[in-house]
Design a protein around this motif. Structure first.
Motif, PDB file in Angstrom:
ATOM      1  N   GLY A 289       0.796  -1.143   0.113  1.00 52.30           N
ATOM      2  CA  GLY A 289      -0.075  -0.104   0.170  1.00 52.30           C
ATOM      3  C   GLY A 289       0.934   1.334  -0.105  1.00 52.30           C
ATOM      4  O   GLY A 289       0.535   2.209  -0.585  1.00 52.30           O
ATOM      5  N   GLU A 290       2.047   1.144   0.901  1.00 58.66           N
ATOM      6  CA  GLU A 290       2.850   2.438   0.772  1.00 58.66           C
ATOM      7  C   GLU A 290       3.341   2.571  -0.675  1.00 58.66           C
ATOM      8  O   GLU A 290       3.616   3.829  -1.269  1.00 58.66           O
ATOM      9  N   VAL A 291       3.543   1.689  -1.381  1.00 57.53           N
ATOM     10  CA  VAL A 291       4.119   1.667  -2.734  1.00 57.53           C
ATOM     11  C   VAL A 291       2.976   2.162  -3.726  1.00 57.53           C
ATOM     12  O   VAL A 291       3.554   3.176  -4.725  1.00 57.53           O
ATOM     13  N   LEU A 292       1.801   1.679  -3.664  1.00 61.10           N
ATOM     14  CA  LEU A 292       0.970   2.298  -4.132  1.00 61.10           C
ATOM     15  C   LEU A 292       0.521   3.968  -4.061  1.00 61.10           C
ATOM     16  O   LEU A 292       0.402   4.356  -4.989  1.00 61.10           O
ATOM     17  N   VAL A 293       0.572   4.152  -2.771  1.00 63.65           N
ATOM     18  CA  VAL A 293       0.504   5.734  -2.427  1.00 63.65           C
ATOM     19  C   VAL A 293       1.625   6.538  -3.237  1.00 63.65           C
ATOM     20  O   VAL A 293       1.122   7.560  -3.785  1.00 63.65           O
TER      21      VAL A 293
END
Length: 204
Positions: A105-109
């Motif tokens: 999720g951190e990568v997606l953000v």
């Protein structure tokens, strides 16, 4: 901090003078800065370390579940305590899955893939709901428990699918060259693991 980075760069054979830069306290911000060419980030190793911390935490919790039940649910009879242990252990399976999903999720953000980031928590409760409707009568309270695990798998799967159009590839990497780097990477992860421990003990 700069001292930790100096040790890491020295261990990597890089001779560079460091200047004071911004302090970023979210992995997505660090990755975002690296994607924008503002520096380098040990993102994959850091995210892998975070997931490993949660895997170890889950294994420990599963192993000591009977002892935790004795402390938290000691007033219950033997059958109720056994049920508590079963549900607690099933719930622990979500720890590592959620850790991996949060990391992705951190990568997606950082890559501004907000649709898949937001879709995952919307789909997550569907696992428990569908399992309860289909299997609740036959398996009782175990149905939503295992449905929650299925929902967590869906949560992780959606975010993994969403990361396909980014430069990030889902594969673990752990390159720890110095003790300072390890402290820097794990930082608050142990605190998060302990927080999850007490959270699960009280909510399982």
């Amino acid at each position: 901090d700069r001292k930790a980075w100096s040790k890491w760069l020295g261990a990597a054979g890089i001779d560079a003078e460091l200047s004071q830069g911004p302090v970023l306290n979210r992995a997505s911000m660090v990755i975002d800065a690296a994607v924008d060419g503002q520096g380098i980030a040990l993102a994959r190793t850091t995210l892998t370390a975070a997931v490993l911390v949660m895997i170890v935490t889950a294994v420990v919790l599963i192993a000591v579940a009977p002892a935790i039940a004795g402390i938290v649910a000691g007033s219950l009879d033997a059958s109720a305590q056994a049920l508590y242990v079963d549900l607690f252990r099933i719930n622990c399976l979500t720890l590592a899955l959620f850790a991996a999903s949060i990391a992705i999720g951190e990568v997606l953000v950082a890559n501004r893939r907000f649709f898949f980031y937001a879709l995952a928590p919307v789909v997550y409760p569907a696992g428990a709901i569908i399992a309860t409707l289909l299997f609740g009568e036959e398996y009782g309270v175990y149905a939503p428990a295992w449905g929650t695990v299925a929902g967590t798998v869906a949560h992780l799967s959606i975010r993994t699918f969403g990361s396909r159009r980014t430069s990030f590839r889902v594969r673990p990497m752990l390159q720890v060259r110095t003790a300072a780097q390890l402290r820097q990477q794990l930082g608050g992860d142990i605190d998060i693991a302990l927080d999850r421990l007490f959270n699960h003990a009280n909510t399982a």
